[in-house]
Design a protein around this motif. Structure first.
Motif, PDB file in Angstrom:
ATOM      1  N   ALA A  87       4.189  22.239 -62.568  1.00  0.00           N
ATOM      2  CA  ALA A  87       3.623  22.278 -61.214  1.00  0.00           C
ATOM      3  C   ALA A  87       2.105  22.442 -61.234  1.00  0.00           C
ATOM      4  O   ALA A  87       1.430  22.071 -60.274  1.00  0.00           O
ATOM      5  CB  ALA A  87       4.258  23.421 -60.420  1.00  0.00           C
ATOM      6  N   THR A  88       1.567  22.986 -62.315  1.00  0.00           N
ATOM      7  CA  THR A  88       0.129  23.238 -62.362  1.00  0.00           C
ATOM      8  C   THR A  88      -0.660  22.033 -62.874  1.00  0.00           C
ATOM      9  O   THR A  88      -1.887  22.075 -62.912  1.00  0.00           O
ATOM     10  CB  THR A  88      -0.183  24.435 -63.282  1.00  0.00           C
ATOM     11  OG1 THR A  88       0.225  24.091 -64.603  1.00  0.00           O
ATOM     12  CG2 THR A  88       0.547  25.679 -62.846  1.00  0.00           C
ATOM     13  N   LEU A  89       0.036  20.975 -63.288  1.00  0.00           N
ATOM     14  CA  LEU A  89      -0.653  19.829 -63.911  1.00  0.00           C
ATOM     15  C   LEU A  89      -1.029  18.764 -62.888  1.00  0.00           C
ATOM     16  O   LEU A  89      -0.397  18.641 -61.838  1.00  0.00           O
ATOM     17  CB  LEU A  89       0.255  19.192 -64.969  1.00  0.00           C
ATOM     18  CG  LEU A  89       0.694  20.058 -66.158  1.00  0.00           C
ATOM     19  CD1 LEU A  89       1.625  19.258 -67.055  1.00  0.00           C
ATOM     20  CD2 LEU A  89      -0.504  20.564 -66.935  1.00  0.00           C
ATOM     21  N   SER A  90      -2.017  17.966 -63.234  1.00  0.00           N
ATOM     22  CA  SER A  90      -2.339  16.793 -62.419  1.00  0.00           C
ATOM     23  C   SER A  90      -1.317  15.711 -62.724  1.00  0.00           C
ATOM     24  O   SER A  90      -0.583  15.788 -63.720  1.00  0.00           O
ATOM     25  CB  SER A  90      -3.737  16.291 -62.764  1.00  0.00           C
ATOM     26  OG  SER A  90      -3.718  15.663 -64.038  1.00  0.00           O
ATOM     27  N   GLY A  91      -1.288  14.680 -61.875  1.00  0.00           N
ATOM     28  CA  GLY A  91      -0.322  13.593 -62.081  1.00  0.00           C
ATOM     29  C   GLY A  91      -0.470  12.943 -63.447  1.00  0.00           C
ATOM     30  O   GLY A  91       0.515  12.679 -64.133  1.00  0.00           O
ATOM     31  N   GLY A  92      -1.711  12.706 -63.837  1.00  0.00           N
ATOM     32  CA  GLY A  92      -1.951  12.059 -65.130  1.00  0.00           C
ATOM     33  C   GLY A  92      -1.465  12.919 -66.285  1.00  0.00           C
ATOM     34  O   GLY A  92      -0.848  12.420 -67.232  1.00  0.00           O
ATOM     35  N   GLN A  93      -1.726  14.223 -66.163  1.00  0.00           N
ATOM     36  CA  GLN A  93      -1.263  15.136 -67.218  1.00  0.00           C
ATOM     37  C   GLN A  93       0.258  15.173 -67.267  1.00  0.00           C
ATOM     38  O   GLN A  93       0.863  15.180 -68.343  1.00  0.00           O
ATOM     39  CB  GLN A  93      -1.824  16.542 -66.968  1.00  0.00           C
ATOM     40  CG  GLN A  93      -3.324  16.627 -67.208  1.00  0.00           C
ATOM     41  CD  GLN A  93      -3.896  17.951 -66.733  1.00  0.00           C
ATOM     42  OE1 GLN A  93      -3.388  18.554 -65.798  1.00  0.00           O
ATOM     43  NE2 GLN A  93      -4.974  18.381 -67.367  1.00  0.00           N
ATOM     44  N   LYS A  94       0.869  15.170 -66.083  1.00  0.00           N
ATOM     45  CA  LYS A  94       2.332  15.172 -66.036  1.00  0.00           C
ATOM     46  C   LYS A  94       2.896  13.965 -66.768  1.00  0.00           C
ATOM     47  O   LYS A  94       3.840  14.075 -67.552  1.00  0.00           O
ATOM     48  CB  LYS A  94       2.827  15.148 -64.585  1.00  0.00           C
ATOM     49  CG  LYS A  94       2.741  16.477 -63.882  1.00  0.00           C
ATOM     50  CD  LYS A  94       3.264  16.356 -62.456  1.00  0.00           C
ATOM     51  CE  LYS A  94       2.992  17.635 -61.693  1.00  0.00           C
ATOM     52  NZ  LYS A  94       3.258  17.514 -60.269  1.00  0.00           N
ATOM     53  N   GLN A  95       2.298  12.800 -66.508  1.00  0.00           N
ATOM     54  CA  GLN A  95       2.827  11.591 -67.127  1.00  0.00           C
ATOM     55  C   GLN A  95       2.613  11.622 -68.641  1.00  0.00           C
ATOM     56  O   GLN A  95       3.461  11.147 -69.400  1.00  0.00           O
ATOM     57  CB  GLN A  95       2.168  10.339 -66.498  1.00  0.00           C
ATOM     58  CG  GLN A  95       2.890   9.045 -66.770  1.00  0.00           C
ATOM     59  CD  GLN A  95       4.345   9.037 -66.303  1.00  0.00           C
ATOM     60  OE1 GLN A  95       5.169   9.795 -66.818  1.00  0.00           O
ATOM     61  NE2 GLN A  95       4.653   8.189 -65.332  1.00  0.00           N
ATOM     62  N   ARG A  96       1.530  12.215 -69.078  1.00  0.00           N
ATOM     63  CA  ARG A  96       1.306  12.303 -70.529  1.00  0.00           C
ATOM     64  C   ARG A  96       2.324  13.253 -71.166  1.00  0.00           C
ATOM     65  O   ARG A  96       2.802  13.008 -72.275  1.00  0.00           O
ATOM     66  CB  ARG A  96      -0.130  12.761 -70.820  1.00  0.00           C
ATOM     67  CG  ARG A  96      -1.139  11.618 -70.617  1.00  0.00           C
ATOM     68  CD  ARG A  96      -2.485  12.122 -70.188  1.00  0.00           C
ATOM     69  NE  ARG A  96      -3.149  12.930 -71.207  1.00  0.00           N
ATOM     70  CZ  ARG A  96      -4.185  13.736 -70.960  1.00  0.00           C
ATOM     71  NH1 ARG A  96      -4.642  13.835 -69.724  1.00  0.00           N
ATOM     72  NH2 ARG A  96      -4.742  14.409 -71.928  1.00  0.00           N
ATOM     73  N   VAL A  97       2.654  14.342 -70.449  1.00  0.00           N
ATOM     74  CA  VAL A  97       3.700  15.232 -70.963  1.00  0.00           C
ATOM     75  C   VAL A  97       5.033  14.474 -71.030  1.00  0.00           C
ATOM     76  O   VAL A  97       5.785  14.595 -72.004  1.00  0.00           O
ATOM     77  CB  VAL A  97       3.851  16.495 -70.080  1.00  0.00           C
ATOM     78  CG1 VAL A  97       5.054  17.327 -70.529  1.00  0.00           C
ATOM     79  CG2 VAL A  97       2.582  17.325 -70.142  1.00  0.00           C
TER      80      VAL A  97
END
Lengths: 259, 339
Positions: A153-163
């Motif tokens: 929940a604390t990540l940006s969209g781009g970071q989420k997709q990289r995870v």
């Protein structure tokens, strides 16, 4: 029959219907090891359905899927009706094929590290220490090592997709499927996700990518495929595709709308 | 004639009872008959102090049977009681005891004077102390029931929820039927059926077993629907993502889907468990002595509303504690959503 130069994935006559609608209509596709195939096309053209069929998230009505030369995923019962193979087999196949979704679908109740560890831990039954090591490697690969202990929940969209990409990679897949990986992202976040995919390509990962990003298709793809109404309308290398196939009326109008 | 309005009825009753006494044929020394009739007249005029003065003329004499003396003193005491002169009232009653130490009328009268002299809160506290041991015993049983059902029903509910969403028709049909049956009939009827009805089919349960069975089945049915709602409220992409990394359906349920339902399930399940605390009162009808039954017993034995008030307070205490615990769990369960 395995040969040195055989395709990693081979789709023959894939057809998927939703009631009266034929989403995918007899599609053939060979993907060689290390190849990057980009599929473009208007919404509802069957791109996502085709991709999901490869991972058995959609059960196809006709056609065969060959992976490393073996026909996979479907068996026939005594009456000769084909159906999806036993769940254990399907799960084993899926763990060899990574998939990244438009809406990331990270597990919100697990930390970033937990998300990436989950596959090795639960599916491959690796020890916590081994799973953790793999997960840390994968997070380093997507450049998010410092985010390992936070919740998605604390990540940006781009970071989420990289995870999400790291989570798929943790299973050491032979093939990666990307279903519009940047469509849910703000424009300024698209770049970081493509950088990650680009680095995978350099490492020789075989990938099928559904996207609307023409620039990316041009730069990254070994082959660009234009899909419409459940069929491949045109395909070729990016140079060939964007130079010659542009004459195709349908493609021209589509690209004009997109670009 | 200056009477407090609140006392009028009491005074009237006293007067009436005195009149009744006069109607009973008595065999007192003849010269006291006049005294009693004078006193009666004074009371009829509403002049209670005058009646007291007249009645005091009766004296105890050796060799006398003392009937007139006791009668006059008790009447004086009652009049003093009516005039709210409590010390004088008990002193008068003691005059009787001085002669007849075992006179139960006088003893009871002194006790009721004492009770009357106590402040209300003292009376309430005394009642509380009197009822509390038994009520607490009942409350322990209530808690035992609640804890058992809290341990059983979420598991039962989870099984029913998973059964309901199963693609295997016989299982989902069976679970649907179970919910239909236990949600569609009164819990009281289910308890009656299990405890009083099943013995006629040769199945007999102890009250506690019957209570656990009835409450457990009923609450499993309700929680089943709540948990199913929780599971189905989890975005479909979660199951797909879990499957995409190779998880089986059950692995995905256990690791991905069900843990995400916890936070969403806390408010409705907390609600159910608070309802449960109160629903345990129903098992008092099948020979279970729990809080409600204890309160009922106390109330019937003493006809004292304090027993019911006390039981209500204990129930409130329980529900308050539960509300508090569930709020804490809800926050804990949703920690990943806090940025």
């Amino acid at each position: 029959m395995k040969t040195a130069n055989q395709p990693l994935l081979s789709l023959k006559g894939i057809t998927k219907r939703f009631g009266a609608l034929t989403a995918v209509n007899g599609v053939d596709l060979d993907v060689c090891p290390g190849e990057i195939v980009v599929i473009i096309g208007p919404s509802g053209s069957g791109k996502s359905t085709l991709l999901r069929s490869v991972n058995f998230l959609e059960e196809i009505d006709e056609g065969t899927i060959l992976f490393e030369g073996d026909e996979i995923g479907y068996v026939r019962n005594k009456q000769g009706r084909r159906h999806l193979d036993a769940p254990a087999k399907i799960c084993a196949l899926r763990s060899e094929i990574g998939m990244v979704f438009q809406h990331f679908n990270l597990f919100p109740h697990m930390t970033v590290l937990g998300n990436v560890m989950e596959g090795p831990l639960t599916v491959q039954k690796k020890s916590t220490a081994a799973a953790r090591e793999i997960a840390l490697d994968m997070l380093a690969k997507v450049g998010l090592s410092e985010k390992r202990d936070v919740f998605p929940a604390t990540l940006s969209g781009g970071q989420k997709q990289r995870v999400a990409i790291a989570r798929a990679l943790a299973m050491r897949p032979k093939l990666m499927l990307f279903d519009e990986p940047t469509s849910a992202l703000d424009p300024e976040l698209i770049g970081e996700v493509f950088d990650t995919i680009r680095s995978l390509g350099r490492e020789g990962m075989t990938m099928i990518i559904v996207t609307h990003q023409m620039g990316f298709a041009k730069e990254m793809a070994d082959r660009v495929i234009f899909m419409e109404n459940g069929s491949f309308v045109a395909q070729g290398t990016p140079e060939d595709f964007f130079a010659n196939q542009m004459e195709h009326d349908r493609i021209k109008s589509f690209l004009n709308r997109i670009l | 004639m200056k009477l407090l309005s609140g006392r009028i009825s009491k005074t009237a009753i006293l007067l009436f009872s005195c009149l009744l006494l006069l109607l009973v044929p008595v065999s007192y020394a003849k010269d006291y008959d006049q005294v009693f009739s004078d006193a009666n007249e004074a009371m009829g005029n509403g002049d209670l102090p005058a009646a007291i003065t007249i009645l005091k003329k009766v004296q105890f004499e050796k060799g006398d049977d003392g009937g007139a003396f006791v009668r006059s003193r008790m009447q004086i005491a009652r009049l003093q009681f009516a005039l709210k002169d409590m010390p004088a009232a008990s002193a008068t009653a003691r005059e009787v005891l001085a002669v007849y130490p075992d006179n139960s009328e006088a003893l009871n009268f002194i006790a009721s004077v004492k009770q009357e002299q106590k402040p209300r809160y003292v009376v309430f506290i005394e009642d509380c102390l009197r009822f509390l041991p038994q009520l607490l015993k009942g409350a322990v049983m209530t808690i035992a029931l609640v804890v058992c059902i809290i341990l059983i029903s979420p598991l039962g509910g989870l099984l029913i929820a998973l059964g309901r969403i199963s693609a295997f028709k016989p299982v989902s049909g069976l679970c649907w039927f179970f919910i239909w049956l236990f949600r569609g009939t009164p819990l009281l009827l289910q308890l009656f059926f299990i405890y009083y009805g099943l013995p006629s089919l040769g199945i007999t349960f102890k009250p506690f077993t019957a209570a656990i069975l009835g409450l457990g089945l009923n609450y499993s049915a309700y929680l089943g629907e709540i948990i199913r709602g929780g599971i189905q409220s989890i975005e479909h992409g979660q199951m797909e993502a879990a499957k995409a990394i190779g998880m089986t359906y059950w692995q995905a349920m256990r690791r991905v889907i069900i843990p995400q339902t916890y936070k969403r399930l806390m408010p409705p399940i907390g609600n159910e468990f608070i309802a449960l605390i109160k629903d345990t009162a129903l098992v008092s009808t099948i020979a279970m002595v729990e809080l409600m039954r204890s309160a009922d017993q106390m109330f019937n034995a003493y006809f004292n509303v304090t027993a019911l008030i006390l039981a209500a307070l204990i129930y409130l205490l329980f529900t308050t504690i539960f509300t508090f615990i569930f709020e804490k769990i809800e926050i804990r369960a949703g920690i990943y959503e806090n940025r």
